[in-house]
Design an enzyme around this catalytic site. Sequence first.
Site, PDB file in Angstrom:
ATOM      1  N   LYS A  52      -9.526  -2.487   1.423  1.00  0.00           N
ATOM      2  CA  LYS A  52      -9.322  -1.321   2.278  1.00  0.00           C
ATOM      3  C   LYS A  52     -10.131  -0.114   1.799  1.00  0.00           C
ATOM      4  O   LYS A  52     -10.667   0.659   2.603  1.00  0.00           O
ATOM      5  CB  LYS A  52      -7.827  -0.963   2.351  1.00  0.00           C
ATOM      6  CG  LYS A  52      -6.970  -2.035   3.041  1.00  0.00           C
ATOM      7  CD  LYS A  52      -7.671  -2.615   4.206  1.00  0.00           C
ATOM      8  CE  LYS A  52      -6.888  -3.291   5.295  1.00  0.00           C
ATOM      9  NZ  LYS A  52      -5.964  -4.317   5.135  1.00  0.00           N
TER      10      LYS A  52
ATOM     11  N   HIS B 218     -10.853  -2.465  11.221  1.00  0.00           N
ATOM     12  CA  HIS B 218      -9.725  -3.276  10.748  1.00  0.00           C
ATOM     13  C   HIS B 218      -9.493  -4.403  11.765  1.00  0.00           C
ATOM     14  O   HIS B 218      -8.538  -4.375  12.520  1.00  0.00           O
ATOM     15  CB  HIS B 218      -8.489  -2.369  10.625  1.00  0.00           C
ATOM     16  CG  HIS B 218      -7.339  -2.977   9.890  1.00  0.00           C
ATOM     17  ND1 HIS B 218      -6.047  -2.504  10.036  1.00  0.00           N
ATOM     18  CD2 HIS B 218      -7.254  -3.992   9.006  1.00  0.00           C
ATOM     19  CE1 HIS B 218      -5.232  -3.207   9.265  1.00  0.00           C
ATOM     20  NE2 HIS B 218      -5.939  -4.116   8.639  1.00  0.00           N
TER      21      HIS B 218
ATOM     22  N   ASP C 178      -9.317  -9.799   8.688  1.00  0.00           N
ATOM     23  CA  ASP C 178      -8.816  -8.442   8.418  1.00  0.00           C
ATOM     24  C   ASP C 178      -9.844  -7.338   8.656  1.00  0.00           C
ATOM     25  O   ASP C 178      -9.474  -6.257   9.095  1.00  0.00           O
ATOM     26  CB  ASP C 178      -8.318  -8.360   6.969  1.00  0.00           C
ATOM     27  CG  ASP C 178      -7.380  -7.183   6.724  1.00  0.00           C
ATOM     28  OD1 ASP C 178      -6.437  -6.994   7.517  1.00  0.00           O
ATOM     29  OD2 ASP C 178      -7.596  -6.437   5.755  1.00  0.00           O
TER      30      ASP C 178
ATOM     31  N   ARG D 151       2.547 -11.900  -0.389  1.00  0.00           N
ATOM     32  CA  ARG D 151       1.204 -12.252   0.100  1.00  0.00           C
ATOM     33  C   ARG D 151       0.658 -13.479  -0.597  1.00  0.00           C
ATOM     34  O   ARG D 151       0.995 -13.758  -1.744  1.00  0.00           O
ATOM     35  CB  ARG D 151       0.248 -11.077  -0.164  1.00  0.00           C
ATOM     36  CG  ARG D 151       0.637  -9.781   0.539  1.00  0.00           C
ATOM     37  CD  ARG D 151      -0.222  -9.539   1.738  1.00  0.00           C
ATOM     38  NE  ARG D 151       0.272  -8.426   2.557  1.00  0.00           N
ATOM     39  CZ  ARG D 151      -0.336  -8.043   3.674  1.00  0.00           C
ATOM     40  NH1 ARG D 151      -1.432  -8.643   4.093  1.00  0.00           N
ATOM     41  NH2 ARG D 151       0.172  -7.064   4.399  1.00  0.00           N
TER      42      ARG D 151
ATOM     43  N   ARG E  61       0.845  -1.193   0.000  1.00  0.00           N
ATOM     44  CA  ARG E  61       0.000   0.000   0.000  1.00  0.00           C
ATOM     45  C   ARG E  61       0.882   1.245   0.000  1.00  0.00           C
ATOM     46  O   ARG E  61       2.037   1.204   0.415  1.00  0.00           O
ATOM     47  CB  ARG E  61      -0.902   0.020   1.245  1.00  0.00           C
ATOM     48  CG  ARG E  61      -2.072  -0.952   1.177  1.00  0.00           C
ATOM     49  CD  ARG E  61      -2.982  -0.829   2.382  1.00  0.00           C
ATOM     50  NE  ARG E  61      -2.315  -1.189   3.609  1.00  0.00           N
ATOM     51  CZ  ARG E  61      -1.798  -0.335   4.484  1.00  0.00           C
ATOM     52  NH1 ARG E  61      -1.920   0.973   4.307  1.00  0.00           N
ATOM     53  NH2 ARG E  61      -1.190  -0.768   5.557  1.00  0.00           N
TER      54      ARG E  61
ATOM     55  N   SER F   7      -1.479  -3.335  10.267  1.00  0.00           N
ATOM     56  CA  SER F   7      -1.057  -4.242   9.197  1.00  0.00           C
ATOM     57  C   SER F   7       0.228  -4.975   9.586  1.00  0.00           C
ATOM     58  O   SER F   7       1.145  -4.372  10.134  1.00  0.00           O
ATOM     59  CB  SER F   7      -0.822  -3.440   7.918  1.00  0.00           C
ATOM     60  OG  SER F   7      -2.011  -2.759   7.581  1.00  0.00           O
TER      61      SER F   7
HETATM   62  P1  GTP Z   1      -2.196  -7.595   7.441  1.00  0.00           P
HETATM   63  O1  GTP Z   1      -2.637  -8.672   6.499  1.00  0.00           O
HETATM   64  O2  GTP Z   1      -1.155  -6.711   6.862  1.00  0.00           O
HETATM   65  O3  GTP Z   1      -3.327  -6.820   7.997  1.00  0.00           O
HETATM   66  O4  GTP Z   1      -1.390  -8.332   8.640  1.00  0.00           O
HETATM   67  P2  GTP Z   1      -1.919  -9.144   9.911  1.00  0.00           P
HETATM   68  O5  GTP Z   1      -2.288  -8.206  10.997  1.00  0.00           O
HETATM   69  O6  GTP Z   1      -2.940 -10.132   9.488  1.00  0.00           O
HETATM   70  O7  GTP Z   1      -0.577  -9.893  10.384  1.00  0.00           O
HETATM   71  P3  GTP Z   1      -0.166 -11.433  10.265  1.00  0.00           P
HETATM   72  O8  GTP Z   1      -1.010 -12.318  11.121  1.00  0.00           O
HETATM   73  O9  GTP Z   1      -0.057 -11.805   8.839  1.00  0.00           O
HETATM   74  O10 GTP Z   1       1.280 -11.389  10.908  1.00  0.00           O
HETATM   75  C1  GTP Z   1       2.291 -10.552  10.423  1.00  0.00           C
HETATM   76  C2  GTP Z   1       3.640 -11.013  10.891  1.00  0.00           C
HETATM   77  O11 GTP Z   1       3.663 -11.055  12.322  1.00  0.00           O
HETATM   78  C3  GTP Z   1       3.998 -12.416  10.407  1.00  0.00           C
HETATM   79  O12 GTP Z   1       5.358 -12.439  10.042  1.00  0.00           O
HETATM   80  C4  GTP Z   1       3.754 -13.274  11.602  1.00  0.00           C
HETATM   81  O13 GTP Z   1       4.552 -14.424  11.608  1.00  0.00           O
HETATM   82  C5  GTP Z   1       4.062 -12.339  12.769  1.00  0.00           C
HETATM   83  N1  GTP Z   1       3.264 -12.704  13.973  1.00  0.00           N
HETATM   84  C6  GTP Z   1       1.929 -12.925  14.030  1.00  0.00           C
HETATM   85  N2  GTP Z   1       1.541 -13.285  15.285  1.00  0.00           N
HETATM   86  C7  GTP Z   1       2.651 -13.262  16.041  1.00  0.00           C
HETATM   87  C8  GTP Z   1       2.900 -13.534  17.434  1.00  0.00           C
HETATM   88  O14 GTP Z   1       2.016 -13.873  18.210  1.00  0.00           O
HETATM   89  N3  GTP Z   1       4.195 -13.380  17.843  1.00  0.00           N
HETATM   90  C9  GTP Z   1       5.206 -13.020  16.991  1.00  0.00           C
HETATM   91  N4  GTP Z   1       6.431 -12.888  17.487  1.00  0.00           N
HETATM   92  N5  GTP Z   1       5.005 -12.774  15.677  1.00  0.00           N
HETATM   93  C10 GTP Z   1       3.753 -12.890  15.209  1.00  0.00           C
HETATM   94  C1  SPV Z   2      -2.972  -4.363   5.208  1.00  0.00           C
HETATM   95  O1  SPV Z   2      -2.012  -3.696   4.831  1.00  0.00           O
HETATM   96  O2  SPV Z   2      -3.575  -4.115   6.280  1.00  0.00           O
HETATM   97  C2  SPV Z   2      -3.438  -5.516   4.396  1.00  0.00           C
HETATM   98  C3  SPV Z   2      -2.846  -5.695   3.072  1.00  0.00           C
HETATM   99  O3  SPV Z   2      -4.320  -6.243   4.821  1.00  0.00           O
HETATM  100  S1  SPV Z   2      -3.568  -4.663   1.884  1.00  0.00           S
HETATM  101  O4  SPV Z   2      -4.660  -5.397   1.248  1.00  0.00           O
HETATM  102  O5  SPV Z   2      -2.545  -4.343   0.906  1.00  0.00           O
HETATM  103  O6  SPV Z   2      -4.107  -3.483   2.499  1.00  0.00           O
HETATM  104 MN    MN Z   3      -4.874  -5.817   7.052  1.00  0.00          MN
END
Ligand code: GTP
Ligand code: SPV
Ligand code: MN
Length: 595
Positions: free
Chosen positions: A220, A240, A287, A379, A70, A262
């Site tokens: 988004k 979110h 999300d 992704r 983004r 994010s």
């Molecule tokens: P968006 O799709 O961008 O909104 O991200 P999200 O909030 O869904 O984050 P996601 O669950 O994909 O995690 C992002 C990163 O954080 C990844 O590299 C995960 O491995 C790491 N992560 C998630 N949960 C944990 C946790 O409980 N502990 C740690 N240390 N890392 C974590």
């Molecule tokens: C975020 O950035 O919070 C996402 C990925 O979930 S995007 O769809 O690019 O916004």
């Molecule tokens: Mn997100």
Amino acid sequence: MAYQVANKKLREWVQEVAEMTKPGQVYWCDGSKAEYDRLMDAMVATGAAIRLEKRPNSFAFFSDPSDVARVEDRTYISYPTQEEAGPTNNWVAVDDLKKTMRELYDGCMRGRTMYVIPFSMAALTSPMAKYGIEITDSPYVVCNMHIMTRVGVDVIKALGTDGEFIPCLHSVGAPLEPGQKDALWPCAPIEQKYISHFPDENLIWSYGSGYGGNALLGKKCLALRIASAMARREGWMAEHMLILRLTSPEGKRYHIAAAFPSACGKTNLAMIMPTIKGWKAETLGDDIAWMMIGKDGRLYATNPESGFFGVAPGTSHSSNPMAMDTINENSIFTNCAVTDDGDIWWEGIDAPAPEHLIDWKRRDWERGSKELAAHPNARFTAPARQCPIISPDWEKPEGVPIDIFIFGGRRASVVPLVTESFDWDHGVYMGATAGSETTAANIGAVGNLRRDPFAMTPFCGYNMADYFSHWFEMGDKLGKNAPRIFYVNWFRKSPEGKWLWPGFGENSRVLKWMCERLEGKVQGRETPIGILPADGELDLTGLEISEDYLNELMRVDLDAWRAELPGVESFFAKFGDRLPKRLSAQLEALRKRLA
Ligand code: GTP
Ligand code: SPV
Ligand code: MN
């Protein structure tokens, strides 16, 4: 046109856009598998996509190296006045922005097909459903929209002759001259990218990027920026947030909605495999949550999306096994590395790096290379129904009643593992002052601490001060039915830079404590910043964690908290008189408790 379109406004809008963008042809999408297969085959033929031998019906794409996330700096919330957009949003006046963008759109689809995508956010039958029409010149976007939203002729039917839809206009911003060879990932340079929203008209105009939230406009742009503004006007919430159902050993259900910025753990928490005995989790969304007060006065949440657009690096069978099982087939991988035998690979996946890969820049990559094979914001796009623990109720039209809200972010220090708010107003303060270190989900610096209220900084479609007020108003309406509010931080680090908390499945221990708070089974310990688990209340059965780490995770460092106050104060000051008094009252109350 393969089907009849009775909606006059829609026909006229499509024609108007075609006249402006001048595509080679116009194609109305029907959402069918045949359509998906045809588009994918064509992209494989040009080399834009690689078919993955190891995963049925799955494809790898690589973006232009400039188009990987983004672009918050190029994202606009456009109203007649800047005051309406507020201090946290980029703003250009409606007429000026439209003039600039019309010049860019003029002829921008030359040599390309213009796709018209009818889609629904939330199940078509849900009272919360909103219909959108995305016009795009990217077949990659069409295929992703097939997974992320409900695309199909049913939406055209539901629109009838005069139904309302949200127009979402997207172009990669790369017209083709006759004979010109197309780029594998066409896009425009950064200074020509615009991700624009006109909330007064429920209108989205996106130009120049083909990636994620910049281009999949149901996500988004519609489901958060436009929807948050609609929600304020109409008395509901667009957040979110992931949605998760947790069932206790006694069979009691708790519905949890959690807002983290994010790349701060929503997808992982949404698909949690509890490590504590007898507790079971089901995924409802990873999300975005749309929430409305139901007839019984409780707050009901639904996930408007139908797929996951998840961060790939770090996803493995040990960190997020349910995500790994979701992406076995029918998935799209963007900016992941590809193995010689036709599978994907990224940093932090289970398998060690093979000797050779094609990296996200389409170059040969050898084991031991210092460069990352996958981009940090690589992704996967996968259908939600493929998640082994997707809740049978995930498409329930009325949604599920929320018991618990969680806010959080990435904080290497200061913020303890878990804190409960004293009450709704204090919870809103916690949400409003949430801070997090920035991540690769946006193009810009990574690791900088910023205030990210409710994880909505990049996604709030109106003045954030009014958004705070909206939270207070919703709390007033919900009264005793309001969800309890907690704040978590999975990311506190030791002085050596190690995670203090193991995270992932072990986060179930924290969720259990929250449920026990709701039941009155645990008393907690009152501190100036909120209620923390008292000694022994956090179930640590079977977990190896040092006493030192645990103490640090639960430590409320009063000096560090006092040191946060001036930052909060100056953040609040940005909103001037528009800041709700109830929020400044919370800041003053905290200041007194810390004194
Ligand atoms: P968006 O799709 O961008 O909104 O991200 P999200 O909030 O869904 O984050 P996601 O669950 O994909 O995690 C992002 C990163 O954080 C990844 O590299 C995960 O491995 C790491 N992560 C998630 N949960 C944990 C946790 O409980 N502990 C740690 N240390 N890392 C974590
Ligand atoms: C975020 O950035 O919070 C996402 C990925 O979930 S995007 O769809 O690019 O916004
Ligand atoms: Mn997100």
